[in-house]
Write an enzyme that holds these catalytic residues in place. Structure first.
Site, PDB file in Angstrom:
ATOM      1  N   GLY A 179       0.901  -1.155   0.035  1.00 61.44           N
ATOM      2  CA  GLY A 179      -0.061  -0.076  -0.161  1.00 61.44           C
ATOM      3  C   GLY A 179       0.816   1.150   0.076  1.00 61.44           C
ATOM      4  O   GLY A 179       1.992   1.245  -0.588  1.00 61.44           O
ATOM      5  N   HIS A 233       6.811  -4.806   1.199  1.00 57.25           N
ATOM      6  CA  HIS A 233       6.995  -3.785   0.336  1.00 57.25           C
ATOM      7  C   HIS A 233       7.556  -2.654   0.647  1.00 57.25           C
ATOM      8  O   HIS A 233       7.421  -1.879   1.641  1.00 57.25           O
ATOM      9  CB  HIS A 233       5.403  -3.418  -0.633  1.00 57.25           C
ATOM     10  CG  HIS A 233       4.856  -4.081  -1.304  1.00 57.25           C
ATOM     11  ND1 HIS A 233       4.621  -5.513  -1.285  1.00 57.25           N
ATOM     12  CD2 HIS A 233       4.596  -4.105  -2.933  1.00 57.25           C
ATOM     13  CE1 HIS A 233       4.020  -5.878  -2.422  1.00 57.25           C
ATOM     14  NE2 HIS A 233       4.061  -4.991  -3.399  1.00 57.25           N
ATOM     15  N   GLU A 262      10.203   1.291  -3.032  1.00 58.56           N
ATOM     16  CA  GLU A 262       9.661   1.594  -4.302  1.00 58.56           C
ATOM     17  C   GLU A 262       9.154   3.110  -4.097  1.00 58.56           C
ATOM     18  O   GLU A 262       9.564   4.161  -4.736  1.00 58.56           O
ATOM     19  CB  GLU A 262       8.275   0.831  -4.470  1.00 58.56           C
ATOM     20  CG  GLU A 262       7.689   0.910  -5.891  1.00 58.56           C
ATOM     21  CD  GLU A 262       6.309   0.026  -5.750  1.00 58.56           C
ATOM     22  OE1 GLU A 262       5.912  -0.103  -6.934  1.00 58.56           O
ATOM     23  OE2 GLU A 262       5.912  -0.238  -4.826  1.00 58.56           O
ATOM     24  N   ASP A 286       4.157  -7.509 -10.624  1.00 53.80           N
ATOM     25  CA  ASP A 286       3.647  -6.703  -9.996  1.00 53.80           C
ATOM     26  C   ASP A 286       2.221  -6.820 -10.434  1.00 53.80           C
ATOM     27  O   ASP A 286       1.674  -8.235 -10.343  1.00 53.80           O
ATOM     28  CB  ASP A 286       3.913  -5.241 -10.200  1.00 53.80           C
ATOM     29  CG  ASP A 286       3.418  -4.246  -8.976  1.00 53.80           C
ATOM     30  OD1 ASP A 286       2.669  -5.006  -8.065  1.00 53.80           O
ATOM     31  OD2 ASP A 286       3.778  -3.195  -9.068  1.00 53.80           O
TER      32      ASP A 286
END
Length: 267
Positions: free
Chosen positions: A120, A147, A150, A228
């Site tokens: 998220g 995650h 990024e 992804d």
């Protein structure tokens, strides 16, 4: 290849819009089955898919447990010559209390999953906020991927590594901005799940020619290639490997392929 999306959040908004059209448990059963079939058609012998019961429930009105059952039943009953592992996503955008509730729900179905993830708004909700939630996963011996690196820089990867202790990092390509971090990832054998096309679209990479994959390979950081979201990014894993061969050569791309197979959860 699709163009840049202007950042991670605009990219995620496309996933958000698409999810609104799948409103029943049967829809998600079908989507899962078609994703397995697509991966098999792409020549894969093993694949991992991620899904967020909370994200789907919030957009459809379905119960999270019904989503988990539909997706996991479809993945288990596909009948195709491919090994399928499912990773449950905790959505970080609602904060750490929601994250802990999401994680507890996923752990009630741990026998159907190979791992858990945090995804998220990476910049808005740093990984450290979710240390208590992912401590539950470690206590249950469920593998963790996070995650990071990024939408936010290398500090977000340090944050994830120090506080959530993942075996893998989703994307993580901005680790290339910190040589000390590259050394740490290589020494600890922490795999970066790199998605070249998506990284360009979200702005995590300047463009394909300057993608960080070469720097990661040169630093001996373990890498696995991913798509992804293949629909939003308009790609397949075979295409990502074609791109990787352009960037790092056939031999390095083959090493990445072998490592991805051995680094998968639940093997």
């Amino acid at each position: 290849m699709a163009g840049r999306e202007g950042g991670l959040l605009p990219y995620l908004s496309k996933i958000d819009n698409a999810a609104k059209f799948a409103t029943t448990a049967d829809d998600w059963w079908r989507i899962t089955g078609e994703a397995v079939s697509d991966a098999c058609d792409d020549g894969l012998s093993a694949v991992e898919f991620r899904f967020s019961p909370r994200f789907i429930a919030a957009r459809t009105g379905l119960e999270s447990d019904a989503v988990i059952e539909a997706v996991t039943d479809a993945a288990a009953g596909h009948g195709l010559p491919i090994d399928v592992g499912l990773i449950g996503i905790v959505v970080r955008d609602e904060g750490p209390r929601s994250g802990e509730r999401q994680l507890r729900r996923l752990l009630r179905h741990a026998d159907r999953l190979v791992g858990v993830d945090l995804a998220g708004d990476e910049a808005g909700f740093p990984a450290a906020q979710f240390a208590a939630a992912f401590g539950l996963a470690h206590d249950a011996s469920v593998p963790v991927t996070i995650h990071a690196g990024e939408a936010a820089g290398p500090e977000s990867v340090w944050n994830a590594v120090r506080h959530l202790h993942p075996a893998r990092i989703g994307h993580g390509v901005r680790s290339a901005e910190d040589p000390r971090l590259l050394d740490h990832l290589a020494a600890r054998g922490i795999t970066l799940e790199v998605a070249v096309t998506s990284n360009v679209q979200t702005g995590a990479a300047q463009d394909r020619r300057h993608h960080q994959l070469s720097a990661l390979v040169q630093a001996a950081v373990p890498v696995a290639l991913c798509t992804d979201n293949p629909t939003v990014s308009n790609t397949r894993l075979s295409r990502e490997f074609d791109i990787a061969r352009e960037l790092v050569g056939a031999e390095a791309a083959d090493r990445i392929r072998r490592h991805a197979f051995t680094a998968r959860f639940g093997r």
